[in-house]
Write an enzyme that holds these catalytic residues in place. Structure first.
Site, short mmCIF file in Angstrom:
data_model
loop_
_atom_site.label_atom_id
_atom_site.label_comp_id
_atom_site.label_asym_id
_atom_site.label_seq_id
_atom_site.Cartn_x
_atom_site.Cartn_y
_atom_site.Cartn_z
CB CYS A 1 21.26 -3.87 -51.53
SG CYS A 1 19.94 -2.70 -51.87
CB SER B 1 18.66 -1.65 -45.67
OG SER B 1 19.34 -0.85 -44.73
NE ARG C 1 17.17 0.35 -41.05
CZ ARG C 1 17.13 1.14 -42.10
NH1 ARG C 1 17.00 2.44 -41.94
NH2 ARG C 1 17.26 0.66 -43.31
NE ARG D 1 15.66 -7.23 -41.64
CZ ARG D 1 16.70 -6.68 -42.26
NH1 ARG D 1 17.93 -7.09 -42.03
NH2 ARG D 1 16.51 -5.73 -43.16
CG ASP E 1 23.99 -4.74 -41.11
OD1 ASP E 1 23.60 -4.57 -42.28
OD2 ASP E 1 23.54 -4.08 -40.16
CE1 TYR F 1 11.54 -5.78 -37.76
CE2 TYR F 1 12.92 -3.87 -38.15
CZ TYR F 1 12.57 -5.16 -38.44
OH TYR F 1 13.26 -5.85 -39.40
N GLY F 2 13.49 -4.42 -34.39
CA GLY F 2 14.88 -4.49 -34.85
C GLY F 2 15.72 -3.23 -34.72
N GLY F 3 16.04 -2.65 -35.87
CA GLY F 3 16.95 -1.52 -35.91
C GLY F 3 16.50 -0.31 -35.09
CE LYS G 1 22.42 -1.31 -39.99
NZ LYS G 1 21.38 -2.01 -40.60
CG HIS H 1 24.99 -0.28 -43.78
ND1 HIS H 1 23.92 0.03 -44.59
CD2 HIS H 1 24.60 -1.38 -43.09
CE1 HIS H 1 22.94 -0.82 -44.39
NE2 HIS H 1 23.33 -1.70 -43.49
#
Ligand code: GTP
Ligand code: SPV
Ligand code: MN
Length: 595
Positions: free
Chosen positions: A254, A252, A72, A378, A281, A201-203, A210, A230
């Protein structure tokens, strides 16, 4: 291709997006396997995706993004509200008119020579009163295939929306030229709109995740009396069969996916304890008819961090990735077309392709100080694959929440666990969260920053108003509110090693938390909150951890906390009169108790 819905609001908006981006072709995604198979074949024929070993990883695909597009991008993420103060001091803000004017020329004709995919999707179980519909248009097959795993995608989402409603989130994505200089991830909360450009990419591009389920949804939740957080959601089944649900907010990378799927240590499994995953998530939370807080997971899959995932650390996550999964930016073992990442096992492939696409000798490459997989690589795995997926996963009502847990990466300050005195103090505890940054976002790693409720990059409005909303929800819930806790799995010794074993052994802390919710165990009052008596954390079966170790993990260094309180004052000052006075009061109380 003809539209899949009669809803005039959807059709009008899609027509506008077609007129703007000018694709050669438009494909409405119905969600059928036939259609998805055509797209998988096409993506593999162009090299966008790579088919993995059909025996060892059936239905699995591989994708690599550009090296400049692996996480992100918080500095290029905007909340565009008409008034600047509604975005608040922790978000990048721009006037919506200005932002539309800046981005419109970038989208103009951007899909010429490309196909536009129109993706209807539901965040939340189909038919759930807590679920919401989105439509994402994109020029990326990778996005379609990921959304197919992460959401309830296809025609069924339009059934949820109906033929007249205007309550859907409009998501426009184009990878454009994947140009980092012109990358924008923009939320327009007042228009239910998200525009994302120049990332793949992803997020940044799976707009249901998100961008919608946190940034837009947090704003909707404030206006409609619910919360988008979250947070993972898990159920702890006790030996008598009763299941207690907890939500946990960690920043994120963690440990949410890990905690959500944990396998309890033997001392617990042999007594009959079990953990069920509802979400890993994001949680949408709303008071139910009985006045308790209920949670649904708006997602349908896991977009999980690959490195560190192995049989021991997270058996259930690994098992979830053995079929119908997409891997992004991990390494490939060319001998058998399987995947590898750091800490998967001790045998990096000799005949490897590292995440950027270069063929290397894995062990030698690692010995030279390189990583085979990107630290934020991921897997996108369907929730149904998870061996411990909760039987309540699709329950439209959600699950009742007994406890909310905050946590982050703190090498020294935060103890293993403590409980807040009450909801207001718990809101304070969430608001002062801080954590060392991780590879999940572009930028420096390992720097401590304030990350209230793990929502710093995801709150779609002024964080001061968000805290006020938390306090308001506490009043609505009254004595039925979940109890609030804080945990820290990441305290280190003088050599920098983690002291607490973590992972499955975190069950030992969850056990105390559940007992506190049931009034079944005492606690010690400290300046920061209620702590366990060290002997109340079960250490049976642990090799290196004794009750004495736990005592150390629970210690509160008053000087460090006084130092921290100064940082909190500075942080709070940014919010001006948006800072709820209750939180100021809690901070003063903490300082008074610290002496
Ligand atoms: P996002 O998907 O980015 O929101 O991340 P997440 O919060 O789901 O984090 P995840 O569970 O994927 O964990 C990220 C990293 O933390 C992995 O490298 C894990 O191995 C590590 N980790 C998770 N739980 C623990 C724990 O209890 N102790 C320690 N030491 N590390 C952990
Ligand atoms: C996070 O960074 O918190 C994630 C991954 O869960 S992303 O979808 O990229 O936001
Ligand atoms: Mn996350």
């Amino acid at each position: 291709m003809a539209s899949l819905t009669k809803n005039p609001n959807v059709n009008k908006w899609v027509d506008e997006m077609i007129a703007l981006t000018k694709p050669d072709k438009v494909v409405w995604i119905d969600g059928s396997e036939e259609q998805l198979n055509v797209l998988r074949e096409e993506a593999c024929s162009t090299g966008e995706m790579i088919k993995l070993n059909p025996e060892k990883l059936p239905g699995c695909l591989y994708h690599r993004t550009l090296p400049n597009d692996v996480a992100r991008v918080e500095d290029r993420t905007f909340i565009c509200t008409s008034k600047k103060e509604d975005a608040g001091p922790t978000n990048n803000w721009c006037d919506p008119k200005e932002m539309y004017a800046k981005l419109t020329p970038m989208y103009d004709g951007v899909m010429k020579g490309r196909t536009m995919y129109v993706i209807p999707y539901s965040m939340g179980p189909i038919g759930s009163p807590l679920a919401k519909v989105g439509v994402e248009v994109t020029d990326s097959i990778y996005v379609v295939l990921n959304m197919a795993i992460m959401t309830r995608m296809g025609e069924q989402a339009f059934e949820n929306l109906g033929d007249t409603s205007n309550d859907f989130v409009r998501g426009l994505h184009s990878k454009a030229n994947v140009d980092p200089e012109n990358r924008y991830i923009v939320q327009f909360p007042e228009d239910n709109t998200i525009w994302s450009i120049n990332s793949a990419y992803g997020g940044n591009v799976l707009l249901g995740k998100k961008c919608f389920a946190l940034r837009i949804a947090s704003y909707q939740g404030k206006n409609e009396g619910w919360m988008a957080e979250h947070m993972l959601i898990l159920g702890i089944e006790k030996p008598n069969g009763e299941v207690k649900y907890v939500c946990a907010a960690f920043p994120s990378a963690c440990g949410k996916t890990n905690l959500a799927m944990l396998i309890p240590p033997e001392v617990y499994t042999k007594k009959g304890y079990k953990v069920w995953t509802v979400g890993d998530d994001i949680a949408w939370l709303k008071p139910g008819e009985d006045g308790r807080l209920y949670a649904i997971n708006p997602e349908n899959g896991f977009f999980g961090v690959a490195p560190g995932t192995n049989e021991k650390s997270n058996y259930n996550a690994l098992a979830s990735t053995r079929k119908n999964t997409i891997f992004t930016n991990v390494a490939i073992n060319n001998d058998d077309m399987t995947v590898w990442w750091e800490k998967l096992d001790k045998n990096p492939p000799v005949n490897a392709t590292e995440w950027k696409g270069t063929k290397v000798n894995g062990p030698e490459y690692i010995a030279a100080g390189n990583k085979l997989a990107h630290p934020n690589s991921r897997f996108t795995a369907p929730a149904v694959n998870c061996p411990c997926i909760s039987p309540e996963f699709n329950n439209p009502k959600g699950v009742p929440v007994s406890a909310i847990i905050f946590g982050g990466r703190r090498a020294k300050t935060a103890p293993l666990v403590y409980q807040s005195f009450n909801w207001q103090h718990g809101t304070f505890v969430g608001s002062i969260m801080a954590s060392e940054t991780t590879a999940a976002a572009a930028g420096a790693v390992g720097v401590v920053r304030r990350d209230p409720m793990a929502m710093l990059p995801f709150c779609g409005y002024n964080m001061g108003d968000y805290w006020a909303h938390w306090l308001e929800m506490g009043k609505v819930l009254g004595d039925k509110a979940p109890k609030i806790f804080n945990v820290n799995w990441f305290r280190t010794d003088d050599e920098g090693n983690f002291i607490w074993p973590g992972f499955g052994d975190n069950m030992r802390v969850l056990d105390w938390i559940i007992k506190r919710c049931e009034d079944a165990v005492d606690a010690v009052e400290t300046p920061i909150g209620y702590e366990p008596k060290p002997e109340d954390i079960n250490v049976e079966g642990l090799e290196d951890v004794t009750t004495e170790t736990v005592k150390g993990l629970l210690s509160v260094d008053k000087d460090l906390w006084k130092e921290d309180a100064k940082g909190i004052h500075e942080f709070y000052a940014k919010f001006g009169d948006k800072l709820p006075k209750e939180l100021e009061f809690e901070l003063e109380g903490l300082e008074a108790r610290l002496g």
